[in-house]
Scaffold this active site. Sequence first.
Site, mmCIF file in Angstrom:
data_model
loop_
_atom_site.group_PDB
_atom_site.id
_atom_site.type_symbol
_atom_site.label_atom_id
_atom_site.label_comp_id
_atom_site.label_asym_id
_atom_site.label_seq_id
_atom_site.Cartn_x
_atom_site.Cartn_y
_atom_site.Cartn_z
ATOM 1 N N ALA A 66 0.865 -1.178 0.000
ATOM 2 C CA ALA A 66 0.000 0.000 0.000
ATOM 3 C C ALA A 66 0.904 1.231 0.000
ATOM 4 C CB ALA A 66 -0.899 -0.018 1.224
ATOM 5 N N GLY A 111 0.584 -5.181 0.760
ATOM 6 C CA GLY A 111 -0.633 -5.292 -0.049
ATOM 7 C C GLY A 111 -0.396 -6.001 -1.385
ATOM 8 N N GLU A 114 -0.553 -9.624 -0.544
ATOM 9 C CA GLU A 114 -1.958 -9.902 -0.201
ATOM 10 C C GLU A 114 -2.813 -10.008 -1.471
ATOM 11 O OE1 GLU A 114 -1.872 -6.514 2.479
ATOM 12 O OE2 GLU A 114 -2.443 -7.803 4.133
ATOM 13 N N GLU A 134 4.980 -4.779 6.933
ATOM 14 C CA GLU A 134 4.245 -3.726 7.637
ATOM 15 C C GLU A 134 4.779 -3.488 9.043
ATOM 16 O OE1 GLU A 134 2.925 -6.235 5.956
ATOM 17 O OE2 GLU A 134 1.289 -5.542 4.679
HETATM 18 N N1 DAK Z 1 4.569 3.181 -0.907
HETATM 19 C C1 DAK Z 1 4.948 4.352 -1.474
HETATM 20 N N2 DAK Z 1 6.068 4.502 -2.198
HETATM 21 C C2 DAK Z 1 6.859 3.427 -2.333
HETATM 22 C C3 DAK Z 1 6.540 2.181 -1.754
HETATM 23 C C4 DAK Z 1 5.316 2.084 -1.022
HETATM 24 N N3 DAK Z 1 4.892 0.921 -0.476
HETATM 25 N N4 DAK Z 1 7.522 1.311 -2.061
HETATM 26 C C5 DAK Z 1 8.422 1.996 -2.796
HETATM 27 N N5 DAK Z 1 8.018 3.270 -2.968
HETATM 28 C C6 DAK Z 1 8.702 4.335 -3.692
HETATM 29 C C7 DAK Z 1 9.920 4.842 -2.941
HETATM 30 O O1 DAK Z 1 9.551 5.797 -1.986
HETATM 31 C C8 DAK Z 1 10.729 5.453 -4.080
HETATM 32 O O2 DAK Z 1 10.166 6.711 -4.412
HETATM 33 P P1 DAK Z 1 11.122 7.978 -4.787
HETATM 34 O O3 DAK Z 1 11.993 8.167 -3.605
HETATM 35 O O4 DAK Z 1 11.873 7.530 -6.015
HETATM 36 O O5 DAK Z 1 10.130 9.083 -5.035
HETATM 37 C C9 DAK Z 1 10.453 4.521 -5.236
HETATM 38 O O6 DAK Z 1 9.245 3.823 -4.908
HETATM 39 C C10 DAK Z 1 11.546 3.484 -5.459
HETATM 40 O O7 DAK Z 1 11.769 2.837 -4.204
HETATM 41 P P2 DAK Z 1 13.225 2.712 -3.553
HETATM 42 O O8 DAK Z 1 14.098 3.842 -3.964
HETATM 43 O O9 DAK Z 1 13.013 2.505 -2.105
HETATM 44 O O10 DAK Z 1 13.737 1.389 -4.271
HETATM 45 P P3 DAK Z 1 14.771 0.316 -3.687
HETATM 46 O O11 DAK Z 1 15.034 -0.615 -4.826
HETATM 47 O O12 DAK Z 1 15.933 0.975 -3.016
HETATM 48 O O13 DAK Z 1 13.952 -0.470 -2.560
HETATM 49 C C11 DAK Z 1 12.017 -1.631 -1.673
HETATM 50 C C12 DAK Z 1 12.847 -1.256 -2.923
HETATM 51 C C13 DAK Z 1 10.765 -2.369 -2.145
HETATM 52 C C14 DAK Z 1 12.879 -2.570 -0.790
HETATM 53 C C15 DAK Z 1 11.679 -0.357 -0.870
HETATM 54 O O14 DAK Z 1 11.110 0.599 -1.775
HETATM 55 C C16 DAK Z 1 10.704 -0.606 0.223
HETATM 56 O O15 DAK Z 1 11.053 -1.116 1.297
HETATM 57 N N6 DAK Z 1 9.429 -0.194 -0.003
HETATM 58 C C17 DAK Z 1 8.403 -0.284 1.005
HETATM 59 C C18 DAK Z 1 7.894 -1.705 1.084
HETATM 60 C C19 DAK Z 1 6.858 -1.838 2.163
HETATM 61 O O16 DAK Z 1 7.107 -1.536 3.334
HETATM 62 N N7 DAK Z 1 5.686 -2.295 1.768
HETATM 63 C C20 DAK Z 1 4.596 -2.485 2.661
HETATM 64 C C21 DAK Z 1 3.802 -1.227 2.647
HETATM 65 S S1 DAK Z 1 2.578 -1.281 3.909
HETATM 66 C C22 DAK Z 1 -4.305 -1.308 5.493
HETATM 67 C C23 DAK Z 1 -4.395 -1.770 4.235
HETATM 68 C C24 DAK Z 1 -3.288 -2.262 3.627
HETATM 69 C C25 DAK Z 1 -2.120 -2.283 4.278
HETATM 70 C C26 DAK Z 1 -2.037 -1.813 5.550
HETATM 71 C C27 DAK Z 1 -3.122 -1.332 6.176
HETATM 72 N N8 DAK Z 1 -5.410 -0.695 6.150
HETATM 73 C C28 DAK Z 1 -5.832 0.504 5.510
HETATM 74 C C29 DAK Z 1 -5.511 -0.798 7.535
HETATM 75 C C30 DAK Z 1 -0.941 -2.669 3.609
HETATM 76 C C31 DAK Z 1 0.169 -2.057 4.003
HETATM 77 C C32 DAK Z 1 1.328 -2.150 3.217
HETATM 78 O O17 DAK Z 1 1.373 -2.732 2.173
#
Ligand code: DAK
Length: 262
Positions: A66, A111, A114, A134
């Site tokens: 997400a 997400g 998921e 998360e």
């Molecule tokens: N959201 C927003 N932007 C994201 C993103 C994300 N999940 N993942 C990556 N990006 C963006 C980065 O900010 C970056 O943007 P700029 O800085 O270029 O503007 C761009 O994509 C490229 O990412 P990186 O520079 O970080 O690329 P790397 O290759 O160095 O790293 C990575 C890739 C996948 C390891 C890293 O980007 C990363 O850790 N991303 C976050 C992954 C993450 O934590 N995903 C889980 C998100 S939380 C809910 C409903 C759903 C959910 C929760 C609650 N309810 C409403 C209650 C679900 C939650 C999630 O999915």
Amino acid sequence: MSYETIIYEVKENIAIIRFNRPKALNAINGTVVAEMKDALEKIAADKSIRALILTGEGDKAFVAGADIAIMKDFTPLQGKVFSEQGHELLFQLEALPIPVIACINGFALGGGLETAMACDFAYAADSAQFGQPEINLGIMPGFGGTQRLSRLIGKSMAKELCMTGVMISAREAKDMGIVNKVFPKEALWEETMKVAKLLASKGKVSLRAVKDTINRGYDQDLRTGCYMESDGFAMCMASEDAREGMGAFLEKRRPDFKGELT
Ligand code: DAK
């Protein structure tokens, strides 16, 4: 409705949805959810479509979760609404009466994983990475991750992934049963299309019956599941596809399934 965050196309009776926010690694925001919902409604209404593939645009990500930038400022109520909309979308995806394949071309995180788990099965590139990170953000899975992952790989493995937030490789994901097959990245799309075309050649009524019976029977006891199977079997028997399939076998020719109930 025209789309900005997904690309929707149909090729040879196979629908394809590509998550299309490559600069944000295809992170899911409210627009993605709304556009997906619309595309799934179109697919459900189009009788000519026989399979769906979900994949990510760009070479890095299926979906990296997400969109953290929008979630950061959520109030609890906004979080609840987003989560409910996400759940509804994934139930809608799961209930689609055609087979759905997740073609995981890169990161499938939060997400993203998921969403993949709400598909019927998944194929992955050897470079893909998976996780429920998360916990690293101080939150928890919100699109069904705690529930679908534990059903898929068991409680303790699901807890380990959701509690540590570590990423795993495509090979590890295959060993755990999260993905069915792993292919070299350059072969992934072609291999996925091959299976989608195979599915598209099968009887639509029987495909639907298999999908419904496995999905609905999964949480039931064996006997209840078997009753559901009898109902599904009876529905197949009412179909033109069954007459065509068994007739073609006896006439020693290839079946030509139309997918109608009458
Ligand atoms: N959201 C927003 N932007 C994201 C993103 C994300 N999940 N993942 C990556 N990006 C963006 C980065 O900010 C970056 O943007 P700029 O800085 O270029 O503007 C761009 O994509 C490229 O990412 P990186 O520079 O970080 O690329 P790397 O290759 O160095 O790293 C990575 C890739 C996948 C390891 C890293 O980007 C990363 O850790 N991303 C976050 C992954 C993450 O934590 N995903 C889980 C998100 S939380 C809910 C409903 C759903 C959910 C929760 C609650 N309810 C409403 C209650 C679900 C939650 C999630 O999915």
